[in-house]
Design an enzyme around this catalytic site. Structure first.
Site, PDB file in Angstrom:
ATOM      1  N   LYS A 115       0.822  -1.215   0.000  1.00 21.29           N
ATOM      2  CA  LYS A 115       0.000   0.000   0.000  1.00 21.29           C
ATOM      3  C   LYS A 115       0.852   1.260   0.000  1.00 21.29           C
ATOM      4  O   LYS A 115       0.479   2.269  -0.589  1.00 21.29           O
ATOM      5  CB  LYS A 115      -0.954   0.010   1.196  1.00 21.29           C
ATOM      6  N   LYS A 217      -5.210 -10.748  -6.598  1.00 20.12           N
ATOM      7  CA  LYS A 217      -6.407 -10.896  -5.761  1.00 20.12           C
ATOM      8  C   LYS A 217      -7.544 -10.002  -6.277  1.00 20.12           C
ATOM      9  O   LYS A 217      -7.295  -8.871  -6.695  1.00 20.12           O
ATOM     10  CB  LYS A 217      -6.004 -10.482  -4.336  1.00 20.12           C
ATOM     11  N   LYS A 220     -11.393  -4.556  -3.974  1.00 24.45           N
ATOM     12  CA  LYS A 220     -12.198  -3.333  -4.038  1.00 24.45           C
ATOM     13  C   LYS A 220     -11.439  -2.198  -4.693  1.00 24.45           C
ATOM     14  O   LYS A 220     -12.032  -1.294  -5.265  1.00 24.45           O
ATOM     15  CB  LYS A 220     -12.461  -2.826  -2.615  1.00 24.45           C
TER      16      LYS A 220
HETATM   17  P1  AMP Z   1     -11.125  -5.836   3.201  1.00 21.21           P
HETATM   18  O1  AMP Z   1     -11.927  -5.554   1.996  1.00 21.21           O
HETATM   19  O2  AMP Z   1      -9.653  -5.732   2.948  1.00 21.21           O
HETATM   20  O3  AMP Z   1     -11.587  -5.122   4.439  1.00 21.21           O
HETATM   21  O4  AMP Z   1     -11.350  -7.386   3.471  1.00 21.21           O
HETATM   22  C1  AMP Z   1     -12.451  -7.890   4.198  1.00 21.21           C
HETATM   23  C2  AMP Z   1     -12.344  -9.397   4.288  1.00 21.21           C
HETATM   24  O5  AMP Z   1     -12.489  -9.988   2.976  1.00 21.21           O
HETATM   25  C3  AMP Z   1     -11.009  -9.905   4.813  1.00 21.21           C
HETATM   26  O6  AMP Z   1     -11.227 -11.032   5.656  1.00 21.21           O
HETATM   27  C4  AMP Z   1     -10.258 -10.313   3.574  1.00 21.21           C
HETATM   28  O7  AMP Z   1      -9.302 -11.312   3.819  1.00 21.21           O
HETATM   29  C5  AMP Z   1     -11.392 -10.849   2.702  1.00 21.21           C
HETATM   30  N1  AMP Z   1     -11.073 -10.734   1.271  1.00 21.21           N
HETATM   31  C6  AMP Z   1     -10.818  -9.591   0.579  1.00 21.21           C
HETATM   32  N2  AMP Z   1     -10.565  -9.857  -0.716  1.00 21.21           N
HETATM   33  C7  AMP Z   1     -10.639 -11.222  -0.851  1.00 21.21           C
HETATM   34  C8  AMP Z   1     -10.470 -12.123  -1.955  1.00 21.21           C
HETATM   35  N3  AMP Z   1     -10.167 -11.676  -3.180  1.00 21.21           N
HETATM   36  N4  AMP Z   1     -10.628 -13.443  -1.728  1.00 21.21           N
HETATM   37  C9  AMP Z   1     -10.942 -13.901  -0.489  1.00 21.21           C
HETATM   38  N5  AMP Z   1     -11.113 -13.099   0.593  1.00 21.21           N
HETATM   39  C10 AMP Z   1     -10.970 -11.775   0.428  1.00 21.21           C
END
Ligand code: AMP
Ligand code: TRP
Length: 354
Positions: A115, A217, A220
């Site tokens: 990041k 990955k 968002k």
């Molecule tokens: P975040 O959007 O970074 O707050 O992620 C929220 C949750 O979603 C966390 O537990 C991440 O590990 C999971 N997560 C985010 N992107 C992925 C993805 N592409 N595949 C699986 N889990 C994800």
């Protein structure tokens, strides 16, 4: 109490749209755990400040994640749903952890390196200290189990390191106060106050990949909206994104050993398997040998069938933000009581109170 009470905690940041990766990797697991555990699910708005959203984005984003939790089937009465900033004890414990965690530990965090990019001098201190706040989120409730996607593994290891160092450093005082539980550290037993949290990462969907690049990955924050399926996408959007998803010219293999060098094909089959709750091999029993021209429409129908009820319910909930805010306020009050109980002990342990 001879061991820590089982408790699940997890959080999602209110930045950007929720993706299919968030749903399959995290939120769907949150829903499943409700039957067997007490659960606390948080919208981590303080974490979102590390990427400097506008105030309107943060307000809307927080409501939107809360709506996604509720629409996916999380019960805010049996369990707790709230946004982090309502419970100031998270920030208080994060400060204490800033003084427990070492610069070297945080410098190794791959997410910070990604990041912050090349211009590390210009990254915010908040972005650097982010994992300490995450550890505080979990440990302010002394949560024992944390469901997350694969990308959070390193942060959870850090939370375990922090709990261990805290228990070690304050073992004597914890013993004097009589509020510890014996925990093993190597060959030694110390008086532990904080649990060494277990990550819950297993399952087929721990890492859903981008629709445009099977080695990245699904995220968002990817600049290309075609790379992800958002929870709020319309049926047409979902179908279009799957139609345009990158693939290769080969037919689907007959079993999951046949994905060597075909990350995009593997990802689409994995998504299908995760959405139906089966294995990739089971999916390939039906689709092995077929072309993507046959598989993609089936996947699109499946994704629409699973996601559109959630999107519809989110829209319904978001039309009444007052209701969402009331759910968060109620959850925040209940979470505060639990967090304050821990902090009364922790203030005594570290000597902020006698
Ligand atoms: P975040 O959007 O970074 O707050 O992620 C929220 C949750 O979603 C966390 O537990 C991440 O590990 C999971 N997560 C985010 N992107 C992925 C993805 N592409 N595949 C699986 N889990 C994800
Ligand atoms: N860092 C997590 C993510 O980006 C979100 C998060 C913050 C979290 N605090 C947490 C996840 C505590 C689990 C437990 O996905």
């Amino acid at each position: 109490m001879s061991s820590f009470e089982p408790l699940v905690f997890s959080g999602v940041q209110p930045t950007g749209n929720l993706t299919l990766g968030n749903y399959l990797g995290a939120i769907r697991k949150f829903v499943a755990l409700q039957d067997n555990y007490d659960c606390i699910y948080c919208v981590v708005d303080l974490h979102a400040l590390t990427v400097n959203p506008s105030p309107a984005e943060l307000i809307n984003g927080t409501r939107s994640i809360a709506a996604a939790y509720l629409a996916s089937g999380i019960d805010p009465v049996k369990h707790i749903v709230f946004n982090q900033s309502r419970v100031y004890q998270h920030a208080e414990l994060a400060w204490i952890f800033n003084c427990v965690a070492r610069m070297g530990w945080l410098s190794r965090m791959t997410q910070f390196k990604e990041k912050a990019g090349k211009d590390r001098e210009n990254a915010s201190v908040g972005l650097f200290a982010y994992p300490n706040l995450m550890a505080a989120d979990i440990l302010v409730y002394r949560a024992t189990h944390v469901p997350v996607g694969d990308d959070q593994k390193q942060h959870l290891e850090l939370a375990r390191d922090i709990a261990q160092k805290f228990n070690n450093d304050y073992s004597e005082r914890i013993g004097e106060l009589g509020i510890g539980i014996p925990v093993e550290v190597g060959d030694e037993t110390v008086n532990g106050y904080l649990p060494i949290t277990e990550p819950l990462i297993e399952g087929p969907a721990t890492r859903i990949m981008s629709l445009r690049d099977g080695t990245k990955k699904m995220s968002k924050s990817d600049p290309s909206d075609l790379s992800r399926i958002n929870l709020t996408d319309t049926s047409d959007d979902i179908a279009k994104k799957i139609r345009k998803a990158k693939t290769d010219p080969e037919a689907l293999p007959s079993d999951s050993g046949g994905f060597e060098g075909r990350p995009e094909a593997e990802n689409l089959v994995n998504i299908y398997a995760a959405l139906t709750g089966t294995s990739m091999d089971a999916v390939l029993k039906d689709f092995g040998g077929q072309q993507f021209s046959a598989f993609k429409p089936a996947l699109a129908d499946l994704a629409v069938e699973k996601l559109s009820p959630i999107a519809d319910e989110m829209r319904r909930l978001l039309a009444d933000p007052g209701h969402i805010d009331a759910v968060l306020a109620d959850g925040g009050e209940r979470a505060s009581v639990l967090a304050e109980k821990t902090m009364v002990d922790i203030r005594r342990i570290v000597g902020l109170s006698a």
